[in-house]
Design a protein around this motif. Sequence first.
Motif, short mmCIF file in Angstrom:
data_model
loop_
_atom_site.label_atom_id
_atom_site.label_comp_id
_atom_site.label_asym_id
_atom_site.label_seq_id
_atom_site.Cartn_x
_atom_site.Cartn_y
_atom_site.Cartn_z
N ALA A 121 0.83 -1.20 0.00
CA ALA A 121 0.00 0.00 0.00
C ALA A 121 0.86 1.25 0.00
O ALA A 121 0.59 2.22 -0.74
CB ALA A 121 -0.92 -0.01 1.22
N ASP A 122 1.93 1.24 0.79
CA ASP A 122 2.82 2.39 0.88
C ASP A 122 3.51 2.66 -0.46
O ASP A 122 3.83 3.80 -0.80
CB ASP A 122 3.85 2.15 1.98
N GLY A 166 2.11 2.26 -3.28
CA GLY A 166 1.10 2.68 -4.24
C GLY A 166 0.55 1.55 -5.09
O GLY A 166 -0.21 1.82 -6.04
N SER A 215 -3.54 0.98 -4.69
CA SER A 215 -4.48 2.08 -4.94
C SER A 215 -5.56 1.64 -5.92
O SER A 215 -5.27 1.17 -7.02
CB SER A 215 -3.73 3.29 -5.49
N GLY A 216 -6.83 1.77 -5.52
CA GLY A 216 -7.94 1.38 -6.37
C GLY A 216 -8.19 -0.11 -6.43
O GLY A 216 -9.04 -0.56 -7.20
N ARG A 217 -7.47 -0.88 -5.62
CA ARG A 217 -7.62 -2.34 -5.64
C ARG A 217 -8.37 -2.83 -4.41
O ARG A 217 -8.56 -2.11 -3.43
CB ARG A 217 -6.25 -3.02 -5.69
N PHE A 229 -5.19 3.97 4.35
CA PHE A 229 -5.23 4.00 2.89
C PHE A 229 -6.69 3.92 2.44
O PHE A 229 -7.23 2.84 2.22
CB PHE A 229 -4.41 2.84 2.30
N THR A 230 -7.30 5.08 2.34
CA THR A 230 -8.74 5.13 2.04
C THR A 230 -9.07 4.76 0.61
O THR A 230 -10.24 4.58 0.27
CB THR A 230 -9.29 6.53 2.34
N ASP A 231 -8.07 4.68 -0.26
CA ASP A 231 -8.33 4.33 -1.66
C ASP A 231 -8.27 2.82 -1.91
O ASP A 231 -8.30 2.37 -3.05
CB ASP A 231 -7.34 5.04 -2.59
N ILE A 232 -8.18 2.03 -0.83
CA ILE A 232 -8.15 0.57 -0.95
C ILE A 232 -9.46 0.01 -0.42
O ILE A 232 -9.93 0.41 0.65
CB ILE A 232 -6.98 -0.04 -0.14
#
Length: 330
Positions: free
Chosen positions: A120-121, A123, A126-128, A144-147
């Motif tokens: 996650a760090d 990138g 992201s989106g997964r 990580f709000t985009d996960i």
Amino acid sequence: MEPKDATVVVGVLAMPRLFGLDVTIPVHVFGRHPAYRVMVCGDGNEDRPGGRESASLDEAVAGVRTTHPLGDAVDADILIVPGYGEPYLPVPERYRRTLRVAYERRARIVGICTGVFALADAGLLSGRTATVHWRYAEYLRECFTDIEVVGNRLLVEDGRVLTSAGASAGIDTCLHLIEADLGTAAADGVAREVVTEPARPAEKAQYSTARPHTRETLRATLGWAADHLGDPITVAVLAERSRMSKRTLVRHFVRETGMPPMRWVTLRRIVAVRRLLEVTDWTIERIAAETGFGSPVNLRTIFRREVGVTPSAYRRMRGADAGHAAEDPP
């Protein structure tokens, strides 16, 4: 890549504060099949004379030392990040860069337990959709709000990125990758070598919330169904064997396995078909009858939907004998 014809290089990234068990598992499991070459990559060897051969894998695992410099990790076909302590701390940039470069070079990237935080760090999530050990699921969501985090699931595969829970789920993750590369028979053989059960379904929950009696009843029902895949199996049949109403069975079944009963039966039947295609020369008609699909047409339709190829194409890729492929027209 065709693993039957070429060595698959597995890199295990020796992160700071790593958990030794999460290093031992991939080294031990992948090391049981000649199609794989394993290396433990990290900072430990970069300034050491002799470099890549200065520590054996056995020595590396015993002391969690590296066998290869960090730079070699970018050439791995599969790059695994084991769990490590204090995942709230930033990942060193050299490790983030290694992960990104390896992914850009088409490697499959695997995060085990808190190793998911490194992915996650970097990138890569992201989106997964991803999972992690249940204890860290809420923290991963907050950081990580985009996960899309699936908290109580054994493993999640999203493209070339695979995330999993910790401990024994790491074994399932390695077997899952071997099955994807070499087929179910090879994965079963490795499972026997390391004295464990075949890989559990990815959708399986990390832990059960059912009462002990209910859990044991469901396990007995699952065992019966796995041994009788060729029989007519319905929700009503499973409920009767479990001595539950159909509604109660479905509720407990989803909690225990992560999926509805008939979805579980279909996937177990697909696994059985794959094994038979790999190790026998049975006709499609016989395989359909033995695994509960009934007709060859039904088997071909469902197999293609679930696996992405026809049974004949799968047999050409994984089977010991491709001579019966002509029985299964595209």
